[in-house]
Design a protein around this motif. Sequence first.
Motif, mmCIF file in Angstrom:
data_model
loop_
_atom_site.group_PDB
_atom_site.id
_atom_site.type_symbol
_atom_site.label_atom_id
_atom_site.label_comp_id
_atom_site.label_asym_id
_atom_site.label_seq_id
_atom_site.Cartn_x
_atom_site.Cartn_y
_atom_site.Cartn_z
ATOM 1 N N TYR A 74 0.811 -1.233 0.000
ATOM 2 C CA TYR A 74 0.000 0.000 0.000
ATOM 3 C C TYR A 74 0.840 1.277 0.000
ATOM 4 O O TYR A 74 0.785 2.086 -0.937
ATOM 5 N N CYS A 96 -4.024 0.422 -3.778
ATOM 6 C CA CYS A 96 -4.858 1.186 -2.844
ATOM 7 C C CYS A 96 -6.064 0.321 -2.500
ATOM 8 O O CYS A 96 -6.378 -0.631 -3.208
ATOM 9 N N SER A 97 -6.748 0.686 -1.430
ATOM 10 C CA SER A 97 -7.845 -0.203 -1.010
ATOM 11 C C SER A 97 -8.979 -0.237 -2.021
ATOM 12 O O SER A 97 -9.663 -1.229 -2.163
ATOM 13 N N ARG A 98 -9.236 0.875 -2.698
ATOM 14 C CA ARG A 98 -10.354 1.023 -3.642
ATOM 15 C C ARG A 98 -11.714 0.899 -2.941
ATOM 16 O O ARG A 98 -12.715 0.510 -3.541
ATOM 17 N N LEU A 99 -11.718 1.265 -1.676
ATOM 18 C CA LEU A 99 -12.965 1.161 -0.908
ATOM 19 C C LEU A 99 -13.792 2.442 -0.936
ATOM 20 O O LEU A 99 -14.917 2.478 -0.420
ATOM 21 N N SER A 100 -13.229 3.519 -1.498
ATOM 22 C CA SER A 100 -13.877 4.829 -1.360
ATOM 23 C C SER A 100 -15.330 4.848 -1.840
ATOM 24 O O SER A 100 -16.197 5.393 -1.158
ATOM 25 N N ARG A 106 -11.000 10.631 6.631
ATOM 26 C CA ARG A 106 -12.305 10.626 5.960
ATOM 27 C C ARG A 106 -13.376 11.228 6.878
ATOM 28 O O ARG A 106 -14.123 12.116 6.491
ATOM 29 N N PHE A 119 -12.787 15.038 7.464
ATOM 30 C CA PHE A 119 -13.244 15.929 6.387
ATOM 31 C C PHE A 119 -14.767 16.015 6.335
ATOM 32 O O PHE A 119 -15.334 17.082 6.088
ATOM 33 N N TRP A 125 -11.833 6.793 -11.162
ATOM 34 C CA TRP A 125 -10.990 6.773 -9.957
ATOM 35 C C TRP A 125 -9.554 7.104 -10.356
ATOM 36 O O TRP A 125 -9.082 6.705 -11.414
ATOM 37 N N PHE A 142 -4.955 9.614 -4.721
ATOM 38 C CA PHE A 142 -5.003 10.922 -4.065
ATOM 39 C C PHE A 142 -4.039 11.931 -4.688
ATOM 40 O O PHE A 142 -4.425 13.054 -5.031
ATOM 41 N N ARG A 194 -5.165 13.297 -7.922
ATOM 42 C CA ARG A 194 -6.325 14.203 -7.792
ATOM 43 C C ARG A 194 -5.813 15.589 -7.370
ATOM 44 O O ARG A 194 -6.238 16.616 -7.894
ATOM 45 N N ASP A 219 -16.640 7.940 -6.432
ATOM 46 C CA ASP A 219 -16.708 8.017 -4.967
ATOM 47 C C ASP A 219 -17.052 9.423 -4.454
ATOM 48 O O ASP A 219 -16.758 9.743 -3.300
ATOM 49 N N GLU A 257 -17.763 12.277 -2.570
ATOM 50 C CA GLU A 257 -18.172 12.403 -1.163
ATOM 51 C C GLU A 257 -18.022 13.882 -0.797
ATOM 52 O O GLU A 257 -16.892 14.388 -0.643
ATOM 53 N N HIS A 260 -14.559 15.982 -0.685
ATOM 54 C CA HIS A 260 -14.358 16.637 -1.972
ATOM 55 C C HIS A 260 -14.133 18.145 -1.843
ATOM 56 O O HIS A 260 -13.127 18.682 -2.313
HETATM 57 C C1 LIG Z 1 -9.290 17.199 -4.922
HETATM 58 C C2 LIG Z 1 -9.603 15.914 -4.222
HETATM 59 C C3 LIG Z 1 -10.913 15.460 -4.183
HETATM 60 C C4 LIG Z 1 -11.221 14.280 -3.514
HETATM 61 N N1 LIG Z 1 -12.517 13.866 -3.527
HETATM 62 C C5 LIG Z 1 -12.855 12.712 -2.903
HETATM 63 C C6 LIG Z 1 -14.192 12.252 -2.923
HETATM 64 O O1 LIG Z 1 -15.080 12.889 -3.498
HETATM 65 N N2 LIG Z 1 -14.465 11.077 -2.305
HETATM 66 C C7 LIG Z 1 -13.500 10.357 -1.647
HETATM 67 O O2 LIG Z 1 -13.806 9.292 -1.098
HETATM 68 N N3 LIG Z 1 -12.232 10.806 -1.600
HETATM 69 C C8 LIG Z 1 -11.866 11.935 -2.211
HETATM 70 N N4 LIG Z 1 -10.562 12.373 -2.179
HETATM 71 C C9 LIG Z 1 -9.593 11.694 -1.288
HETATM 72 C C10 LIG Z 1 -8.793 10.517 -1.879
HETATM 73 O O3 LIG Z 1 -8.178 10.865 -3.059
HETATM 74 C C11 LIG Z 1 -9.657 9.270 -2.066
HETATM 75 O O4 LIG Z 1 -10.375 8.985 -0.890
HETATM 76 C C12 LIG Z 1 -8.837 8.033 -2.384
HETATM 77 O O5 LIG Z 1 -8.024 8.251 -3.504
HETATM 78 C C13 LIG Z 1 -9.776 6.869 -2.628
HETATM 79 O O6 LIG Z 1 -9.100 5.694 -2.980
HETATM 80 P P1 LIG Z 1 -8.995 4.462 -1.977
HETATM 81 O O7 LIG Z 1 -10.327 4.084 -1.454
HETATM 82 O O8 LIG Z 1 -8.226 3.387 -2.659
HETATM 83 O O9 LIG Z 1 -8.174 5.114 -0.805
HETATM 84 P P2 LIG Z 1 -7.196 4.544 0.280
HETATM 85 O O10 LIG Z 1 -5.881 5.212 0.124
HETATM 86 O O11 LIG Z 1 -7.192 3.064 0.294
HETATM 87 O O12 LIG Z 1 -7.807 5.120 1.639
HETATM 88 C C14 LIG Z 1 -8.845 4.451 2.374
HETATM 89 C C15 LIG Z 1 -10.013 5.379 2.580
HETATM 90 O O13 LIG Z 1 -9.607 6.505 3.347
HETATM 91 C C16 LIG Z 1 -10.277 7.680 2.900
HETATM 92 N N5 LIG Z 1 -9.274 8.622 2.391
HETATM 93 C C17 LIG Z 1 -8.151 8.348 1.705
HETATM 94 N N6 LIG Z 1 -7.468 9.477 1.452
HETATM 95 C C18 LIG Z 1 -8.173 10.473 2.001
HETATM 96 C C19 LIG Z 1 -7.992 11.879 2.090
HETATM 97 N N7 LIG Z 1 -6.924 12.474 1.588
HETATM 98 N N8 LIG Z 1 -8.922 12.596 2.722
HETATM 99 C C20 LIG Z 1 -10.013 12.021 3.274
HETATM 100 N N9 LIG Z 1 -10.237 10.692 3.226
HETATM 101 C C21 LIG Z 1 -9.339 9.932 2.594
HETATM 102 C C22 LIG Z 1 -11.226 7.244 1.785
HETATM 103 O O14 LIG Z 1 -12.494 7.002 2.322
HETATM 104 C C23 LIG Z 1 -10.596 5.957 1.304
HETATM 105 O O15 LIG Z 1 -11.524 5.067 0.743
HETATM 106 C C24 LIG Z 1 -10.208 13.547 -2.852
HETATM 107 C C25 LIG Z 1 -8.895 14.012 -2.903
HETATM 108 C C26 LIG Z 1 -8.594 15.175 -3.580
HETATM 109 C C27 LIG Z 1 -7.178 15.646 -3.631
#
Ligand SMILES: Cc1cc2nc3c(=O)[nH]c(=O)nc-3n(C[C@H](O)[C@H](O)[C@H](O)COP(=O)(O)OP(=O)(O)OC[C@H]3O[C@@H](n4cnc5c(N)ncnc54)[C@H](O)[C@@H]3O)c2cc1C
Length: 511
Positions: free
Chosen positions: A213, A227-231, A277, A280, A337, A340, A343, A371, A373, A377
């Motif tokens: 990870y 990444c977890s891809r759980l978002s 998460r 925010f 997707w 982070f 994005r 995702d 949120e 976001h």
């Molecule tokens: C401009 C911008 C917009 C974003 N918009 C969203 C959105 O609309 N929805 C969303 O779920 N995430 C958003 N993110 C945060 C993050 O990019 C995603 O949560 C993450 O990439 C989702 O992939 P994952 O589930 O594999 O994350 P992992 O890295 O596996 O993380 C696990 C979980 O932690 C939470 N998480 C991870 N990174 C962040 C972070 N930086 N802030 C808050 N929570 C986090 C998410 O729920 C995620 O599913 C945004 C980031 C940026 C920079």
Amino acid sequence: MKQKVNIVWFKRDLRVHDHAPIFEASLSGLPVIPIYVVEPDYWAQPFASRRHWCFINDCLVELNDECIALGQALVIRVGEVTRVFAEILENFDIHTVFAHEETGNAWTFERDKSVIKWCRIHQVNLKEFPNNGVVRKLSNRDDWSKFRNMRMASPLVPTPKKLIPVEALPAGIVPEKDDTLFGSKVPGITQKGGRVAALETLNSFLVERGREYLYRLSAPGPSEKYCSRLSSHLTWGSLSVREVVHAVKHRRGSILDGEAKSWRRNLSAFNSRLSWRCHFNQKLEDQPSIEYQCMHPAFEGMREQQFNEIYFKAWSEGRTGYPFIDACMRNLVHDGWITFRMRAMLVSFASYHLWLDWRKTGYHLARVFTDYEPGIHYSQLQMQSGVTGINTLRIYNPIKQSQEHDPSGDYIKKWVPELSDVSETWIHEPWLMTKELQKKSNCVIGQDYPAPLVDHSSAIKEARAKIGVIRRLKGFKEQADKVYEKLGSRKRPTTKKKSTSNSSVQLRLLD
Ligand SMILES: Cc1cc2nc3c(=O)[nH]c(=O)nc-3n(C[C@H](O)[C@H](O)[C@H](O)COP(=O)(O)OP(=O)(O)OC[C@H]3O[C@@H](n4cnc5c(N)ncnc54)[C@H](O)[C@@H]3O)c2cc1C
């Protein structure tokens, strides 16, 4: 006499596990109507997209199966929630509506207020339950993580054993994925939604994928796997955050000695993100206006008037002339997707290099993210655009990011095929090739692939200068302190720096 019933109203919590509203309703001794309402006015909002609906549709199909197994099919209706409830009231005596509190956006907030009012007028009880880590009516931000952690540590809510069915209520049909109600066609694919996919994704991450990870987190290609891809599952509620926190704890207990160190680090990093998460989402709960207003008011009006439609179109379609930016955007638009860091880089480029207002770029991203949120976001958009007043400016260099995260250029070539024949030497800055080399590489700049919209160095110099002027305004620091007090992460160092004319510029990025 009308049959007395309870309603369980599903919103962004599409599961029956760790779901207090359905569990409590199942204990009530009354028949239960589990309902999902498709609200056309919601789907007409600029942040909503058919990609979200495709994911939700998968969730609803499985949720319906789970409800049927409990004894009462999921009821689907299309329309305004209060009208739908009023129709039910014509035939049933509604005792209580059970639902989760929703930290959504201004639209859902107004809708929830109208439901509260409707329930009051019709003498229907409304019982709302806290959702994930958000604390409603939080009086002091200092206490938030204590409440959140207590909630995460508490046992999961049991799954109901059965639901008493209602008499003579047609279930309704889940609208198709391609129903025009949900806007224009999605130009790519959508991650599979639903509880089965959610559990499979969680399991494969905790057993296998999470091993790498931290190492793979930032690179756009490999992060798709590691990444977890759980978002999206957390956003639409096919999993609760607490279920994931508990699963991580369980996994920690089963780590074998030989792999302990790396797994523990990876799981801790993942756990922190689950906490971010909630953090925010709490920001949006505490200050709903962050959806449409800069956290620091001094930044209002800074970019809006200079919005360049041509730049926006090029950015949103992946045609800026910066190969890595374009590859990331095209990847995101296609898959729904991206990781982070990418994005953040896409927003940084839009906000600093192209000077585009975060509200408009944010809607585009909201529509393409499966995702989406609101709490995360809008907070992230503001942070990456430099308008919170409490975070250090972080401007990404698209060329450096490209060299670091895609040194061979393979990722760029996958998503920007116009550059397929460009060599590793030039792939990050193809405009530097001579005309002759461009011809040899089948990529004439300005013809086969755009010239850069702006020059990196001069664009960020200008952006920094404009922001610096605002940050030095009288009263800026005092206002920034107020923003921090209300919304800031409490991980900030306890010894505050003394206020100087530009001390706020030095605040650390800790969110
Ligand atoms: C401009 C911008 C917009 C974003 N918009 C969203 C959105 O609309 N929805 C969303 O779920 N995430 C958003 N993110 C945060 C993050 O990019 C995603 O949560 C993450 O990439 C989702 O992939 P994952 O589930 O594999 O994350 P992992 O890295 O596996 O993380 C696990 C979980 O932690 C939470 N998480 C991870 N990174 C962040 C972070 N930086 N802030 C808050 N929570 C986090 C998410 O729920 C995620 O599913 C945004 C980031 C940026 C920079």
